[in-house]
Design an enzyme around this catalytic site. Structure first.
Site, short mmCIF file in Angstrom:
data_model
loop_
_atom_site.label_atom_id
_atom_site.label_comp_id
_atom_site.label_asym_id
_atom_site.label_seq_id
_atom_site.Cartn_x
_atom_site.Cartn_y
_atom_site.Cartn_z
N CYS A 2 -72.42 -14.29 12.71
CA CYS A 2 -72.78 -13.05 13.42
C CYS A 2 -73.80 -13.41 14.50
O CYS A 2 -74.57 -14.34 14.37
CB CYS A 2 -73.37 -11.98 12.55
SG CYS A 2 -72.36 -11.51 11.17
N TRP A 74 -69.24 -11.17 11.80
CA TRP A 74 -68.29 -11.87 10.93
C TRP A 74 -68.50 -11.24 9.56
O TRP A 74 -69.54 -11.41 8.94
CB TRP A 74 -68.60 -13.36 10.91
CG TRP A 74 -67.61 -14.21 10.19
CD1 TRP A 74 -66.48 -14.77 10.70
CD2 TRP A 74 -67.67 -14.63 8.82
NE1 TRP A 74 -65.84 -15.50 9.74
CE2 TRP A 74 -66.54 -15.43 8.57
CE3 TRP A 74 -68.56 -14.40 7.77
CZ2 TRP A 74 -66.29 -16.01 7.35
CZ3 TRP A 74 -68.30 -14.98 6.54
CH2 TRP A 74 -67.18 -15.77 6.35
N ASN A 100 -78.25 -10.03 10.74
CA ASN A 100 -77.47 -11.17 10.25
C ASN A 100 -78.03 -11.55 8.88
O ASN A 100 -79.24 -11.48 8.69
CB ASN A 100 -77.65 -12.40 11.14
CG ASN A 100 -76.99 -12.23 12.48
OD1 ASN A 100 -76.21 -11.31 12.67
ND2 ASN A 100 -77.30 -13.12 13.40
N GLY A 101 -77.20 -12.03 8.01
CA GLY A 101 -77.68 -12.45 6.70
C GLY A 101 -77.10 -11.55 5.62
O GLY A 101 -76.16 -10.80 5.86
N GLU A 488 -59.99 -34.61 8.00
CA GLU A 488 -60.36 -33.90 9.22
C GLU A 488 -59.11 -33.49 10.02
O GLU A 488 -59.05 -32.39 10.57
CB GLU A 488 -61.30 -34.78 10.06
CG GLU A 488 -61.77 -34.20 11.38
CD GLU A 488 -62.53 -32.88 11.26
OE1 GLU A 488 -62.90 -32.47 10.14
OE2 GLU A 488 -62.74 -32.24 12.30
N LYS A 492 -58.31 -29.65 10.94
CA LYS A 492 -58.06 -29.16 12.29
C LYS A 492 -56.74 -28.40 12.33
O LYS A 492 -56.64 -27.33 12.90
CB LYS A 492 -58.00 -30.30 13.33
CG LYS A 492 -59.27 -30.99 13.68
CD LYS A 492 -60.28 -30.17 14.44
CE LYS A 492 -61.12 -29.37 13.52
NZ LYS A 492 -62.43 -29.76 13.16
N GLU A 495 -57.01 -25.04 10.38
CA GLU A 495 -57.96 -24.10 11.00
C GLU A 495 -57.35 -23.36 12.18
O GLU A 495 -57.55 -22.16 12.32
CB GLU A 495 -59.17 -24.88 11.57
CG GLU A 495 -60.29 -25.14 10.62
CD GLU A 495 -61.44 -25.86 11.32
OE1 GLU A 495 -62.58 -25.50 11.06
OE2 GLU A 495 -61.20 -26.80 12.11
N HIS A 511 -49.30 -40.00 -6.90
CA HIS A 511 -49.81 -39.31 -8.07
C HIS A 511 -49.71 -37.79 -7.96
O HIS A 511 -50.64 -37.07 -8.29
CB HIS A 511 -51.26 -39.74 -8.33
CG HIS A 511 -51.40 -41.22 -8.50
ND1 HIS A 511 -50.88 -41.90 -9.58
CD2 HIS A 511 -51.92 -42.16 -7.68
CE1 HIS A 511 -51.13 -43.19 -9.44
NE2 HIS A 511 -51.75 -43.37 -8.30
C1 G6P Z 1 -67.96 -23.91 9.77
C2 G6P Z 1 -67.22 -24.30 11.02
C3 G6P Z 1 -66.81 -25.78 10.92
C4 G6P Z 1 -68.04 -26.64 10.69
C5 G6P Z 1 -68.81 -26.19 9.44
C6 G6P Z 1 -70.15 -26.89 9.33
O1 G6P Z 1 -67.10 -23.92 8.70
O2 G6P Z 1 -66.07 -23.48 11.20
O3 G6P Z 1 -66.19 -26.17 12.13
O4 G6P Z 1 -67.64 -27.96 10.52
O5 G6P Z 1 -69.09 -24.78 9.54
O6 G6P Z 1 -70.94 -26.56 10.44
P1 G6P Z 1 -72.21 -27.37 10.90
O7 G6P Z 1 -72.77 -26.58 12.06
O8 G6P Z 1 -73.14 -27.40 9.73
O9 G6P Z 1 -71.77 -28.72 11.32
#
Ligand code: G6P
Length: 615
Positions: A2, A74, A100-101, A488, A492, A495, A511
């Site tokens: 947010c 969010w 926020n929070g 990763e 990607k 996501e 396995h």
């Molecule tokens: C969220 C984002 C990711 C990111 C993760 C950690 O999930 O969507 O893309 O890798 O947070 O974020 P940071 O800012 O701690 O690297």
């Protein structure tokens, strides 16, 4: 998670707030809203969906006034709807709050307020807080100059949870009050104006003079200036600094999406992470920000790396890099797990918290847990002004520039190259010879050109993505330093394309995962020329034997791979510790092109947020 922007000054607030919200949209984009005090009263507009929807509504009915608050959301409590969007209004209709929070005891507070006859309109925790502040405001003497400030402070004393917030009230039309606990809030100071925002990027175009609120700070801004109070025993006091932040860096330029721009920036961002950190004379790395003496560094006998999402995957590559270069045992754990675990660390264990934003709640929780137990915690972080940067004992900045796309790209490669530097530094104090150090420096210095070579394959990778556009599921395999890259690559892909994707250590295929193989499920094999090559090819053949299509990420000049793979992404020949930086870029491009082909919202994928500031 947010975004908040608030303004009090001599200009029209609405355009400044909308511009700030646009820059913060990466933090959340389920809904957005704005409230302005125009001298006569409080006006609020809230819209579900992207900020464009709010802009469209405001284009028809603009709000005028020079004091306003705004928010992009969010969702945590309550669905993404117009009514659940912020600002939230109190029972009197005169107080507006952006927050926020998470207010953890909101149900209890809600019940208490309901018992007093108040009726809520939403299911959100923020509305409860707005009602609570409003309740205190109404019970205070109307003649008090600091009525809103006192109301906010009294309400926050009843709250458990986290907040970065700004409140305004119609009866004190020239005042806004901000407060922080656990969710960042920055004060921007201009000649005749002040801003409050959850991130400097929202205000950097207007002022470079900022002060980051600390937990429990409460700031009250009026037309004359600002004053600070604290909800804790700490002496209130702000550290004012000048930010070195080019607002222009956060614009798209000629690229269709931030993600593509940031993928292409990696030639530079990797150099920025390395600049000034190679010591050619001593054939090692120099990392001044660690705040550790050579003796301290020699005494480290264990490292624990923690983070979330992409940062966690960089840590997984880092684990192999540091163990292989420095022979120091490394453990890696998700920050969300580590913070709840009673991990037996000792004084010679170094904890490394990895985070692009430096604001991820679980990563901060993990670092606080480690510090509580007396361990030294260093950060690997991009955001210089972040909570992580302030709360660690030292660390290494990435200097990657703003990363706007929700899917992390350049921050990952910067994190990995920093692990190479760390591995080299620790290794040269232990086992590595000067000539090995020199070879490593050469490998690092070769990276920018090698990255350019990988980027040239973008069109080829797009054609391959086109071929697999109907896939419902994809598998990614890698081992050792490429295992984190398999994870990763899968992250990607899921996501931003919403295609189901899984990453696995290559040999685990047999396995269980192999049951998923069929002619419609492509497998991406990370198989550069390294010690695991032959074993990787064996596994790859097991997939081919079951008619599974195979995409290989292989080393240039590998002629054998043509016999085994349907499609190939080549990377330049590189040692095993820099090869992950090259192979991941092929998978970033693969996911990017697939998302564009499928018509996805590349920079703002559904349900995600760039910075997750809730547990
Ligand atoms: C969220 C984002 C990711 C990111 C993760 C950690 O999930 O969507 O893309 O890798 O947070 O974020 P940071 O800012 O701690 O690297």
């Amino acid at each position: 998670m947010c975004g908040i922007v608030a303004y009090l000054g001599d200009k029209e607030a609405q355009p400044l707030l909308l511009e700030g919200l646009r820059r913060l949209e990466y933090r959340g984009y389920d809904s957005s809203g704005i409230a302005i005090l125009n001298g006569k009263g409080l006006e609020t507009v809230k819209k579900v969906g992207r900020i464009q929807n709010l802009e469209n509504a405001l284009a028809l009915h603009p709000l005028h006034g020079s004091l306003g608050i705004s928010h992009t959301r969010w969702a945590t409590h309550g669905k993404a709807t117009d009514v659940n969007a912020h600002p939230h209004i109190d029972a009197s209709g005169k107080l507006a709050l952006v927050h926020n929070g998470v207010i953890e005891n909101y149900s209890l507070l809600k019940r208490k307020l309901e018992e007093k006859g108040l009726k809520f309109r939403t299911e959100t925790d923020t509305e409860v807080l707005a009602f609570l502040i409003g309740f205190h405001f109404d019970s205070l003497d109307a003649a008090m100059d600091n009525r809103l400030e006192v109301a906010v402070m009294e309400a926050l004393r009843e709250v458990t949870g986290t907040y970065g917030l700004v409140a305004v009230h119609e009866d004190q039309p020239d005042i806004m009050v901000g407060a922080r606990r656990g969710s960042p809030l920055v004060l921007g100071i201009g000649p005749h104006e002040h801003f409050l925002a959850s991130d400097v990027s929202a205000i950097a175009a207007h002022t470079q003079t900022v002060a980051h609120l600390r937990d429990f700070d409460v700031v009250t801004i009026d037309r004359q200036g600002y004053r600070l109070k604290s909800l804790s025993q700490n002496q209130a006091g702000l550290e004012i600094s000048q930010i070195d932040y080019q607002a222009a860096e956060a614009t798209l330029g000629d690229f269709p999406h931030y993600m593509l721009k940031e993928i292409f920036e990696q030639t530079m961002s990797v150099q920025n992470a390395v600049r000034g950190r190679l010591n050619l004379e001593e054939s090692t790395a120099q990392l001044g920000g660690l705040n550790l003496t050579p003796q301290d560094l020699r005494e480290i006998d264990r490292i624990l790396i923690t983070g979330c999402g992409t940062a966690m995957h960089a840590g997984m590559v880092g684990e192999y890099i540091i163990e292989s270069l420095a022979h120091v045992p490394v453990e890696i754990d998700y920050a969300s797990e580590f913070r709840l675990r009673n991990s037996p660390l000792d004084r010679r264990t170094l904890v490394l918290a990895v985070s692009q934003s430096g604001e991820t709640e679980d990563t901060l929780g993990a670092l606080r847990e480690a510090r509580r137990k007396g361990h030294r915690v260093l950060g690997i972080c991009n955001n210089v002004a972040s909570t992580l940067a302030r709360e660690t004992d030292g660390g290494v900045y990435m200097y990657a520039g703003p990363e706007i796309s929700v899917a992390a790209t350049k921050s990952f490669t910067s994190q990995v190259v920093i692990f190479v530097l760390l591995g080299m530094l620790l290794g040269r104090m232990r086992f590595l010879s000067a000539s090995q150090g020199r070879e490593m420096i050469e490998a690092i210095e070769a990276l920018p050109d090698q990255i350019t070579t990988v980027l040239r394959q973008s069109d080829h990778i797009r054609q391959v993505a086109e071929k697999y556009r109907h896939s419902k599921s994809m598998l990614f395999f890698g081992r050792q330093m490429q295992y984190g890259i398999a994870l990763e690559g899968a992250l990607k892909m899921k996501e931003i394309t919403y295609i189901h994707a899984e990453g696995h250590p290559t040999a685990e295929l047999k396995h269980g995962v192999i049951a998923l193989i069929d002619e419609n499920t492509p497998s991406v094999f990370l198989c550069p020329r390294d010690g695991a090559y032959d074993k990787n090819i064996n596994n790859l053949q097991q997939v081919r034997a079951r008619k599974g299509p195979v995409i290989a990420v292989a080393t240039e000049g590998d002629t054998e791979i043509q016999n085994h793979a349907d499609d190939i992404f080549f990377i330049p020949d590189a040692p095993e510790y820099t090869a992950p930086i090259l192979s991941v870029i092929t998978l970033q491009l693969f996911a990017y092109h697939m998302a564009v082909i499928l018509g996805r919202d590349v920079d703002k994928p559904r349900n995600l947020a760039k910075s997750v500031t809730v547990p």
